[in-house]
Design a protein around this motif. Structure first.
Motif, PDB file in Angstrom:
ATOM      1  N   LEU A  29       0.825  -1.203   0.000  1.00 24.81           N
ATOM      2  CA  LEU A  29       0.000   0.000   0.000  1.00 24.81           C
ATOM      3  C   LEU A  29       0.860   1.255   0.000  1.00 24.81           C
ATOM      4  CD1 LEU A  29      -2.708  -0.926   2.674  1.00 24.81           C
ATOM      5  CD2 LEU A  29      -2.923  -1.033   0.179  1.00 24.81           C
ATOM      6  N   PRO A  30       0.406   2.292  -0.698  1.00 26.23           N
ATOM      7  CA  PRO A  30       1.085   3.585  -0.626  1.00 26.23           C
ATOM      8  C   PRO A  30       0.723   4.294   0.676  1.00 26.23           C
ATOM      9  CG  PRO A  30      -0.881   3.796  -1.954  1.00 26.23           C
ATOM     10  CD  PRO A  30      -0.783   2.334  -1.569  1.00 26.23           C
ATOM     11  N   PHE A  31       1.368   5.423   0.896  1.00 26.03           N
ATOM     12  CA  PHE A  31       0.966   6.291   2.003  1.00 26.03           C
ATOM     13  C   PHE A  31       0.521   7.636   1.439  1.00 26.03           C
ATOM     14  CE2 PHE A  31       1.560   9.634   5.093  1.00 26.03           C
ATOM     15  CZ  PHE A  31       0.914   9.111   6.194  1.00 26.03           C
ATOM     16  N   PRO A  32      -0.701   8.071   1.804  1.00 24.78           N
ATOM     17  CA  PRO A  32      -1.706   7.315   2.544  1.00 24.78           C
ATOM     18  C   PRO A  32      -2.406   6.302   1.643  1.00 24.78           C
ATOM     19  CG  PRO A  32      -2.559   9.465   1.976  1.00 24.78           C
ATOM     20  CD  PRO A  32      -1.141   9.467   1.511  1.00 24.78           C
ATOM     21  N   ALA A  33      -2.987   5.299   2.253  1.00 25.15           N
ATOM     22  CA  ALA A  33      -3.679   4.265   1.487  1.00 25.15           C
ATOM     23  C   ALA A  33      -5.135   4.652   1.245  1.00 25.15           C
ATOM     24  CB  ALA A  33      -3.619   2.934   2.242  1.00 25.15           C
ATOM     25  N   ASP A  34      -5.791   3.912   0.381  1.00 22.64           N
ATOM     26  CA  ASP A  34      -7.205   4.133   0.105  1.00 22.64           C
ATOM     27  C   ASP A  34      -8.025   3.860   1.362  1.00 22.64           C
ATOM     28  OD1 ASP A  34      -9.238   4.682  -1.958  1.00 22.64           O
ATOM     29  OD2 ASP A  34      -9.893   2.635  -1.543  1.00 22.64           O
ATOM     30  N   TRP A  35      -9.195   4.468   1.434  1.00 23.16           N
ATOM     31  CA  TRP A  35     -10.024   4.407   2.638  1.00 23.16           C
ATOM     32  C   TRP A  35     -10.364   2.996   3.082  1.00 23.16           C
ATOM     33  CZ3 TRP A  35     -14.554   1.826   1.980  1.00 23.16           C
ATOM     34  CH2 TRP A  35     -15.108   1.783   0.691  1.00 23.16           C
ATOM     35  N   ARG A  36     -10.493   2.090   2.162  1.00 24.54           N
ATOM     36  CA  ARG A  36     -10.986   0.745   2.504  1.00 24.54           C
ATOM     37  C   ARG A  36      -9.990  -0.046   3.357  1.00 24.54           C
ATOM     38  NH1 ARG A  36     -12.918  -0.388  -2.845  1.00 24.54           N
ATOM     39  NH2 ARG A  36     -12.454   1.800  -3.146  1.00 24.54           N
ATOM     40  N   TRP A  37      -8.735   0.403   3.396  1.00 27.54           N
ATOM     41  CA  TRP A  37      -7.730  -0.305   4.197  1.00 27.54           C
ATOM     42  C   TRP A  37      -7.572   0.324   5.579  1.00 27.54           C
ATOM     43  CZ3 TRP A  37      -7.819  -4.432   1.675  1.00 27.54           C
ATOM     44  CH2 TRP A  37      -7.806  -4.452   0.283  1.00 27.54           C
ATOM     45  N   LEU A  38      -8.419   1.318   5.884  1.00 29.02           N
ATOM     46  CA  LEU A  38      -8.401   2.006   7.174  1.00 29.02           C
ATOM     47  C   LEU A  38      -7.019   2.615   7.413  1.00 29.02           C
ATOM     48  CD1 LEU A  38     -10.468  -0.646   9.144  1.00 29.02           C
ATOM     49  CD2 LEU A  38     -11.313   1.354   7.925  1.00 29.02           C
ATOM     50  N   ARG A  39      -6.580   2.679   8.639  1.00 30.35           N
ATOM     51  CA  ARG A  39      -5.249   3.229   8.911  1.00 30.35           C
ATOM     52  C   ARG A  39      -4.627   2.510  10.094  1.00 30.35           C
ATOM     53  NH1 ARG A  39      -6.100   9.189  11.705  1.00 30.35           N
ATOM     54  NH2 ARG A  39      -7.859   8.655  13.061  1.00 30.35           N
ATOM     55  N   ASN A  40      -3.294   2.453  10.065  1.00 37.14           N
ATOM     56  CA  ASN A  40      -2.512   1.842  11.145  1.00 37.14           C
ATOM     57  C   ASN A  40      -2.917   0.399  11.405  1.00 37.14           C
ATOM     58  OD1 ASN A  40      -1.295   4.410  11.546  1.00 37.14           O
ATOM     59  ND2 ASN A  40      -2.982   5.025  12.903  1.00 37.14           N
ATOM     60  N   ARG A  41      -3.173  -0.343  10.313  1.00 37.93           N
ATOM     61  CA  ARG A  41      -3.540  -1.749  10.464  1.00 37.93           C
ATOM     62  C   ARG A  41      -2.685  -2.600   9.535  1.00 37.93           C
ATOM     63  NH1 ARG A  41      -9.797  -2.599  11.988  1.00 37.93           N
ATOM     64  NH2 ARG A  41      -9.112  -4.754  11.801  1.00 37.93           N
ATOM     65  N   THR A  42      -2.419  -3.823   9.970  1.00 36.53           N
ATOM     66  CA  THR A  42      -1.760  -4.800   9.102  1.00 36.53           C
ATOM     67  C   THR A  42      -2.735  -5.877   8.646  1.00 36.53           C
ATOM     68  OG1 THR A  42      -1.056  -6.091  11.028  1.00 36.53           O
ATOM     69  CG2 THR A  42       0.489  -4.438  10.182  1.00 36.53           C
ATOM     70  N   ASP A  43      -3.949  -5.846   9.193  1.00 40.49           N
ATOM     71  CA  ASP A  43      -4.985  -6.780   8.761  1.00 40.49           C
ATOM     72  C   ASP A  43      -6.115  -5.991   8.116  1.00 40.49           C
ATOM     73  OD1 ASP A  43      -5.965  -5.473  11.009  1.00 40.49           O
ATOM     74  OD2 ASP A  43      -7.152  -7.213  11.661  1.00 40.49           O
ATOM     75  N   SER A  44      -7.122  -6.710   7.617  1.00 38.49           N
ATOM     76  CA  SER A  44      -8.270  -6.051   6.997  1.00 38.49           C
ATOM     77  C   SER A  44      -9.561  -6.686   7.483  1.00 38.49           C
ATOM     78  CB  SER A  44      -8.201  -6.170   5.469  1.00 38.49           C
ATOM     79  OG  SER A  44      -9.428  -5.746   4.889  1.00 38.49           O
ATOM     80  N   PRO A  45     -10.514  -5.887   7.964  1.00 37.09           N
ATOM     81  CA  PRO A  45     -11.806  -6.449   8.357  1.00 37.09           C
ATOM     82  C   PRO A  45     -12.617  -6.947   7.164  1.00 37.09           C
ATOM     83  CG  PRO A  45     -11.893  -4.060   8.446  1.00 37.09           C
ATOM     84  CD  PRO A  45     -10.467  -4.425   8.164  1.00 37.09           C
ATOM     85  N   TRP A  46     -12.201  -6.577   5.952  1.00 39.07           N
ATOM     86  CA  TRP A  46     -12.917  -7.016   4.755  1.00 39.07           C
ATOM     87  C   TRP A  46     -12.470  -8.404   4.295  1.00 39.07           C
ATOM     88  CZ3 TRP A  46     -16.974  -4.169   3.193  1.00 39.07           C
ATOM     89  CH2 TRP A  46     -17.027  -2.830   3.577  1.00 39.07           C
ATOM     90  N   TYR A  47     -11.213  -8.747   4.563  1.00 34.89           N
ATOM     91  CA  TYR A  47     -10.651  -9.998   4.058  1.00 34.89           C
ATOM     92  C   TYR A  47      -9.800 -10.663   5.135  1.00 34.89           C
ATOM     93  CZ  TYR A  47     -11.729  -7.808  -0.478  1.00 34.89           C
ATOM     94  OH  TYR A  47     -12.352  -7.196  -1.537  1.00 34.89           O
ATOM     95  N   PRO A  48     -10.252 -11.783   5.689  1.00 37.75           N
ATOM     96  CA  PRO A  48      -9.491 -12.442   6.759  1.00 37.75           C
ATOM     97  C   PRO A  48      -8.105 -12.925   6.331  1.00 37.75           C
ATOM     98  CG  PRO A  48     -11.758 -13.258   6.680  1.00 37.75           C
ATOM     99  CD  PRO A  48     -11.562 -12.425   5.458  1.00 37.75           C
ATOM    100  N   THR A  49      -7.898 -13.215   5.048  1.00 38.07           N
ATOM    101  CA  THR A  49      -6.619 -13.774   4.599  1.00 38.07           C
ATOM    102  C   THR A  49      -5.656 -12.717   4.062  1.00 38.07           C
ATOM    103  OG1 THR A  49      -7.495 -14.216   2.372  1.00 38.07           O
ATOM    104  CG2 THR A  49      -7.701 -15.974   4.004  1.00 38.07           C
ATOM    105  N   VAL A  50      -5.977 -11.450   4.254  1.00 35.20           N
ATOM    106  CA  VAL A  50      -5.147 -10.359   3.734  1.00 35.20           C
ATOM    107  C   VAL A  50      -4.278  -9.768   4.835  1.00 35.20           C
ATOM    108  CG1 VAL A  50      -5.309  -7.921   3.051  1.00 35.20           C
ATOM    109  CG2 VAL A  50      -6.456  -9.673   1.693  1.00 35.20           C
TER     110      VAL A  50
END
Length: 478
Positions: free
Chosen positions: A401-422
């Protein structure tokens, strides 16, 4: 910031008048010269004539806006902010300059500061569409999905489009039992991959609901295979009768999605079984860790600003060379169209599997890609449709991901609530990919070591370590 094309004749006219007249004509020549260069996407060259124009008329806020916007598009954020600030000192109610000041802060990742500026904009003009829409993505980035998706509806006014694509009412949460719902996909292919999950959710809530999806043509074959979609139609195809309609990305608003209620169960996309088995056989002789890579987004957008946004979140293939040096890893190119030209110039081409021109052609767009993904151990990709497809298929995926990332990746996270395997790997400084790729390479080495310790090749029964391998892929980035 589209401007009418300025002819060479007009520029020569301005130049000849400037040679005979005073500074007023000099100003017009330099400003028009800057506009012409911007039209040609030669932004770096446009800066100097814009600066001369501002020097000639220091109080001309239109010329200052031209200069500030050019700085903004070049990611010269500090210079852009300073120029917008100067405009606001001359005219505190210059609402476009105030909005652009906030948008530049947003591009720098200054979420709270941007929100404060947007509040000032909306105090001056409550129905300012760009500010409302941009604020929605800030809410989404902060994880306030209910408020974010509510205000995300302002996208239609920003793009001067309508939600009423069909001759039936909008769905706003009514009972859909024994009804037909016409859904139309919008924006990019990745958006459709991400949000088609909501059709599965609606089918589970209303089992007798008939769902018709109007989709981008490239996705029709894949989406037709999803059991919760009753029919997929192409853009501009005559739709059937429906009781209600809704844009795909408006469904999260209607069902009041929060971080806790995201329908995150994967896989929610299925791929043709025989095709997956076919690719399993083709890849069976590769006993290394099989890693798919995708390094570039779709650069075929119609506007220069969108193309620049794609470039900002893409990497060059050459930067991924550290991944090719890791023993026990085979790289598979999942890159299609944009970025494929880099393969022939790549120093590690011989170490990478590149599929032939029939890939994703004979069976339909993304069909081979999806089937191959199901037979890979890991996908490493930039933020593009490939990332969303892999996540939707429940494939372990590492996203750069670039900085800042797109909204769907939220911020300050290494996981994603949208995709458990990401798992997410983000720049700490805009434009700097090398530290991100170095981190990924180190994690990949660890993953190979874990796999090597786990089992021999082709055991008759899977070991305990092998059964844990999938979990290791998902969690090794943490």
């Amino acid at each position: 910031m589209k401007r009418p094309l300025i002819s060479l004749t007009a520029l020569l006219f301005y130049g000849s008048v400037a040679a005979l007249s005073g500074p007023e004509h000099d100003f017009e020549y330099y400003r028009q010269r800057g506009n012409q260069l911007c039209q040609e996407d030669r932004l770096e060259e446009a800066i100097e004539p814009y600066k001369v124009a501002v020097q000639l008329q220091p109080k001309n806020i239109h010329a200052m806006m031209d200069l500030a916007n050019a700085y903004h598009m070049l990611n010269h954020n500090i210079e852009a902010l300073e120029t917008y600030k100067t405009i606001l000192e001359i005219n505190p109610r210059a609402i476009t300059a105030l909005y652009n000041f906030g948008f530049t802060l947003k591009r720098m990742g200054c979420i709270e500061q941007t929100l404060a500026v947007y509040e000032q904009v909306l105090a001056l003009k409550p129905d300012y569409p760009s500010a409302r829409f941009s604020r929605s993505t800030l809410y989404l980035t902060m994880g306030d999905l209910e408020r974010g998706f509510e205000e995300y509806e302002w996208r239609w006014k920003v793009y001067n489009e309508t939600t009423q694509r069909f001759n039936c009412p909008m769905w706003e949460g009514q009972d859909l039992t024994d009804h037909t719902l016409l859904v139309h996909a919008e924006q990019g292919l990745g958006d459709t991959f991400q949000f088609v999950r909501y059709l599965k959710l609606l089918k589970e809530r209303f089992p007798t609901l008939t769902i018709v999806l109007e989709s981008q043509n490239q996705l029709i074959t894949l989406l037709t295979q999803q059991p919760y979609i009753d029919r997929v139609i192409a853009r501009n195809e005559q739709p059937p009768f429906a009781h209600y309609q809704i844009p795909l990305m408006s469904i999260p608003r209607v069902v009041k999605t929060t971080l806790e209620t995201i329908p995150a169960q994967t896989p929610y996309l299925q791929i043709d079984g025989p095709l997956t088995q076919e690719w399993k056989k083709k890849l069976a002789d590769d006993h290394h860790l099989k890693v798919g890579i995708c390094w570039h987004g779709n650069a075929q957008y119609r506007t220069a600003s969108l193309r620049r946004a794609v470039i900002a979140k893409s990497v060059t293939l050459a930067l991924l060379e550290p991944l090719s040096t890791i023993e026990g890893v085979t790289l598979y190119s999942l890159q299609r169209v944009t970025g494929e030209d880099q393969i022939n110039e790549c120093s590690f081409k011989a170490k990478m599997v590149v599929f032939d021109i029939s890939f994703d052609q004979q069976h339909g767009r993304f069909m081979d890609t999806a089937a191959v993904m199901k037979n890979l151990d890991l996908v490493i990709t930039v933020d593009t449709g490939t990332a969303h497809l892999a996540g939707a298929l429940n494939v372990p995926t590492w996203i750069m991901l670039p900085f800042p990332a797109d909204w769907r990746w939220l911020r300050n996270r290494t996981d994603s609530p949208w995709y458990p395997t990401v798992r997410l790997f983000q720049q700490t400084k805009t434009g700097e990919w090398e530290p991100v790729i170095k981190q990924i390479a180190e994690k990949l080495k660890t993953l190979v070591a874990q796999r090597t310790q786990g089992a021999s090749v082709h055991p008759s029964e899977p070991t305990k370590q092998q059964l844990q391998f999938f979990k290791q892929v998902v969690n090794s980035a943490l």
